[in-house]
Structures are given as C-alpha cells and as structure tokens.
Motif scaffolding. Structure first.
Motif, PDB file in Angstrom:
ATOM      1  N   UNK A 155      -9.989  -1.306 -13.744  1.00  0.00           N
ATOM      2  CA  UNK A 155     -10.479  -1.882 -12.497  1.00  0.00           C
ATOM      3  C   UNK A 155     -10.824  -0.752 -11.534  1.00  0.00           C
ATOM      4  N   UNK A 156     -11.740  -1.038 -10.624  1.00  0.00           N
ATOM      5  CA  UNK A 156     -12.096  -0.072  -9.587  1.00  0.00           C
ATOM      6  C   UNK A 156     -11.878  -0.710  -8.222  1.00  0.00           C
ATOM      7  N   UNK A 157     -11.267   0.036  -7.313  1.00  0.00           N
ATOM      8  CA  UNK A 157     -11.073  -0.453  -5.949  1.00  0.00           C
ATOM      9  C   UNK A 157     -12.398  -0.377  -5.198  1.00  0.00           C
ATOM     10  N   UNK A 158     -12.760  -1.471  -4.545  1.00  0.00           N
ATOM     11  CA  UNK A 158     -14.022  -1.554  -3.803  1.00  0.00           C
ATOM     12  C   UNK A 158     -13.763  -1.383  -2.307  1.00  0.00           C
ATOM     13  N   UNK A 159     -14.768  -0.898  -1.608  1.00  0.00           N
ATOM     14  CA  UNK A 159     -14.712  -0.720  -0.153  1.00  0.00           C
ATOM     15  C   UNK A 159     -13.442   0.025   0.273  1.00  0.00           C
ATOM     16  N   UNK A 160     -13.149   1.176  -0.328  1.00  0.00           N
ATOM     17  CA  UNK A 160     -11.890   1.875  -0.017  1.00  0.00           C
ATOM     18  C   UNK A 160     -11.779   2.320   1.438  1.00  0.00           C
ATOM     19  N   UNK A 161     -12.903   2.518   2.114  1.00  0.00           N
ATOM     20  CA  UNK A 161     -12.857   2.965   3.515  1.00  0.00           C
ATOM     21  C   UNK A 161     -12.622   1.808   4.487  1.00  0.00           C
ATOM     22  N   UNK A 162     -12.567   0.595   3.971  1.00  0.00           N
ATOM     23  CA  UNK A 162     -12.440  -0.581   4.847  1.00  0.00           C
ATOM     24  C   UNK A 162     -11.115  -1.319   4.651  1.00  0.00           C
ATOM     25  N   UNK A 163     -10.175  -0.711   3.959  1.00  0.00           N
ATOM     26  CA  UNK A 163      -8.914  -1.391   3.644  1.00  0.00           C
ATOM     27  C   UNK A 163      -8.018  -1.455   4.877  1.00  0.00           C
ATOM     28  N   UNK A 164      -7.487  -2.642   5.130  1.00  0.00           N
ATOM     29  CA  UNK A 164      -6.556  -2.842   6.244  1.00  0.00           C
ATOM     30  C   UNK A 164      -5.133  -2.797   5.706  1.00  0.00           C
ATOM     31  N   UNK A 165      -4.339  -1.833   6.163  1.00  0.00           N
ATOM     32  CA  UNK A 165      -2.956  -1.755   5.713  1.00  0.00           C
ATOM     33  C   UNK A 165      -2.137  -2.886   6.330  1.00  0.00           C
ATOM     34  N   UNK A 166      -1.038  -3.222   5.672  1.00  0.00           N
ATOM     35  CA  UNK A 166      -0.207  -4.338   6.101  1.00  0.00           C
ATOM     36  C   UNK A 166       1.222  -3.873   6.339  1.00  0.00           C
ATOM     37  N   UNK A 167       2.082  -4.818   6.716  1.00  0.00           N
ATOM     38  CA  UNK A 167       3.441  -4.448   7.145  1.00  0.00           C
ATOM     39  C   UNK A 167       4.250  -3.798   6.028  1.00  0.00           C
ATOM     40  N   UNK A 168       4.145  -4.318   4.815  1.00  0.00           N
ATOM     41  CA  UNK A 168       4.893  -3.731   3.716  1.00  0.00           C
ATOM     42  C   UNK A 168       5.320  -4.755   2.681  1.00  0.00           C
ATOM     43  N   UNK A 169       6.077  -4.280   1.680  1.00  0.00           N
ATOM     44  CA  UNK A 169       6.715  -5.123   0.674  1.00  0.00           C
ATOM     45  C   UNK A 169       8.167  -5.308   1.121  1.00  0.00           C
ATOM     46  N   UNK A 170       8.667  -6.536   1.040  1.00  0.00           N
ATOM     47  CA  UNK A 170       9.996  -6.830   1.571  1.00  0.00           C
ATOM     48  C   UNK A 170      10.880  -7.524   0.532  1.00  0.00           C
ATOM     49  N   UNK A 171      12.160  -7.184   0.579  1.00  0.00           N
ATOM     50  CA  UNK A 171      13.187  -7.964  -0.110  1.00  0.00           C
ATOM     51  C   UNK A 171      13.775  -8.902   0.935  1.00  0.00           C
ATOM     52  N   UNK A 172      13.788 -10.183   0.634  1.00  0.00           N
ATOM     53  CA  UNK A 172      14.137 -11.195   1.630  1.00  0.00           C
ATOM     54  C   UNK A 172      15.308 -12.034   1.114  1.00  0.00           C
TER      55      UNK A 172
END
Length: 302
Positions: free
Chosen positions: A250-267
């Motif tokens: 697979x290839x990541x598309x639009x790499x300059x437009x990625x919005x980072x998020x809060x994170x991965x959580x253990x809940x």
C-alpha cells in the motif's frame, strides 16, 4: 442476575446461557425463577426477539451496579496476593486485533501462563460495562467521563491505495482531487466513516465519500483486503497500514495533508478495580506500543 444482564446485552437468552455454561432449558428456568421472585416480567420473548420490558430496564441498571460491586470486591481480594492469573477481557478493532494485538497477547500469555483471554473484535465502540470488558484499545480519546484512558502511542489516519489501483487511476495530489476516485468505506453501528479531514499548515479540508459509489463493509480486515486487491482508496489508522506500507503493498496518499489525532488509548471503566493481571497487561501494552512506534513510518506523526 448475571444471566439476566448478559441476556439483555446479547439480546438472546440462549446465547447468554452458552456464555455462562448453561443449557437453553437451564437458562430459561433460571430466568423464570428470577421473574417469579420479582413478581414481574423482565423480557418480552418471541421466537425471534428478546426485548426488555420497562421494569426490566429499571432492574438492569441496578443489577449492573450490584454485579460490578461484587466483581470489585473479588478483585480487591485477588489484588492482595498480587498474582498474575485469571481471565482478562479485551476489546479492540478488527484489523488491529487480528494483525497486531493478537500476536502481542500471545507474547503476554507466554510471560504469564496462568492468564486466560477473552478477546472481542469489533469496529463499533463497545460498551465496557455491558460487554464485560476489562480493557479496550481505542484509536481516539474517549469522551465518556466514566472511563479512564491511558495514552499508549501517537496516532493518525491515512488514506492508502495499492500500486495496482494507482497505476489505473492515478495518484491524487490534493484533497480536491479525491472526487474522481473510488473508495472503500468502513461502516460501524453509528454509521459510515466516510468523512475525511485534512490539514496543511493552517488550511483545512473535508471530503465526504458518496456512499452510492463506495465499497462498504463493517469489517476493517475486509476493507484492507479490498484495498490490497486494488478496489479503491481506504482510510486506515497508521498502525493498521504500517506493515503494508513498509512492504510496498500500500502507498500512503496525500502525506502532506495528514491531520494528527490525540493518540491510541487503553480504556477501562472508572468503577472497575484494576486487578494485577489487568495492570500487568497495561504495562505490557505500553512497552509493545513504544517498541512498535519506533518502527512506524514517520509520515503524519511529525
């Protein structure tokens, strides 16, 4: 009470009986005995449906509190000996659970052979109390104030496509170019996850996939398989896509437009006592996520 709450959660008395090791006849007899003791019907039962009565809904809320108090008391006693043993109930998304978490859990059990696992994989958000989950892995920060969350790792979602798809349809260079492409969309109990958000510097974009033209599934593993087969563009967490990206599948598309998020959580649920085995699993997951994060593609996590 456990039979009643499990049947309410699963929507099936026979399924609840199987989970608790009871035959259908024994489960039916126990429920009838409970209803007789309460002098009320808890369910409306047909051959196809099990539905709570109004009295059943009231009783369910009290049963959940009472059973949780019992579980917490037993957990407090177990915590006194600090033994890493017993069953841990874990929930995670399908694709991550199959390809990452399951092998990690095998390592954990090899370290603590007296532990038993119950792994629930779903791409819809589980209810930790109703589904009897000790620890859930979620790719977003929970907003429910009754939950306790521990951040495990950085997180972003990426659009991916196979080289074969890109050879046929071209690679989009901006979010505006997505309107001419084909998509694979994950559908959960709350609806299709077809709204994509992008960010570059201070500018933001939003793109909504028209569902009439999309391939759709409620299984993240199937969505990834379709993407590998060249069916279209799929949105995956970087954690799900990393191995295929590194391997060139697979290839990541639009790499300059990625919005980072809060994170991965253990809940986990705030009222649930954290027994030694759950503490041990959380420590293990923190360790494994740190190791894996070092090998993630840097894109989107800068």
């Amino acid at each position: 009470m456990r039979l009643f709450t499990t049947a309410a959660s699963l929507g099936s008395l026979s399924a609840a009986g199987r989970k608790l090791g009871l035959s259908p006849a024994a489960a039916s007899a126990r429920l009838a005995k409970l209803e007789a003791a309460l002098h009320t019907r808890l369910f409306v039962r047909t051959t196809r449906q099990l539905r709570l009565t109004e009295e059943g809904r009231v009783y369910l809320s009290h049963c959940l509190v009472a059973l949780q108090a019992i579980d917490d008391g037993e957990a407090a006693l177990q915590a006194g000996c600090e033994a890493i043993r017993g069953k841990i109930r874990v929930s995670a998304s399908t694709d991550f659970g199959v390809h990452k978490l399951s092998p990690w859990l095998e390592e954990f059990v090899a370290r603590y052979p007296e532990v038993r696992l119950s792994l629930t994989l779903t791409d819809s958000i589980s209810n930790l109390v109703h589904d009897d989950v000790d620890l859930a892995i979620r790719f977003s920060e929970p907003v429910d104030g009754t939950l306790v969350a521990r951040r495990l790792a950085p997180m972003c979602r990426v659009l991916c496509a196979s080289p074969a798809y890109l050879a046929r349809h071209g690679e989009p260079q901006t979010p505006d170019a997505l309107s001419t492409h084909r998509f694979i969309v994950l559908v959960t109990a709350s609806g299709p996850l077809n709204e994509f958000h992008f960010r570059k510097d201070e500018a933001t974009w939003q793109f909504t996939v028209p569902m009439a033209q999309a391939w759709e599934t409620n299984d993240g593993t199937i969505a990834r398989r379709w993407a590998l087969d060249g069916r279209g563009i799929v949105r995956k967490t970087l954690w799900d896509a990393a191995d295929d990206v590194r391997a060139g599948r697979l290839k990541i598309l639009l790499p300059d437009y990625i919005a980072t998020e809060a994170g991965v959580y253990a809940v986990r649920h705030r009222t649930r006592y954290r027994v030694p085995r759950v503490r041990a699993l959380l420590d293990f997951l923190i360790e494994r996520f740190e190791q894996e994060a070092a090998a993630l593609p840097e894109i989107g996590l800068r």
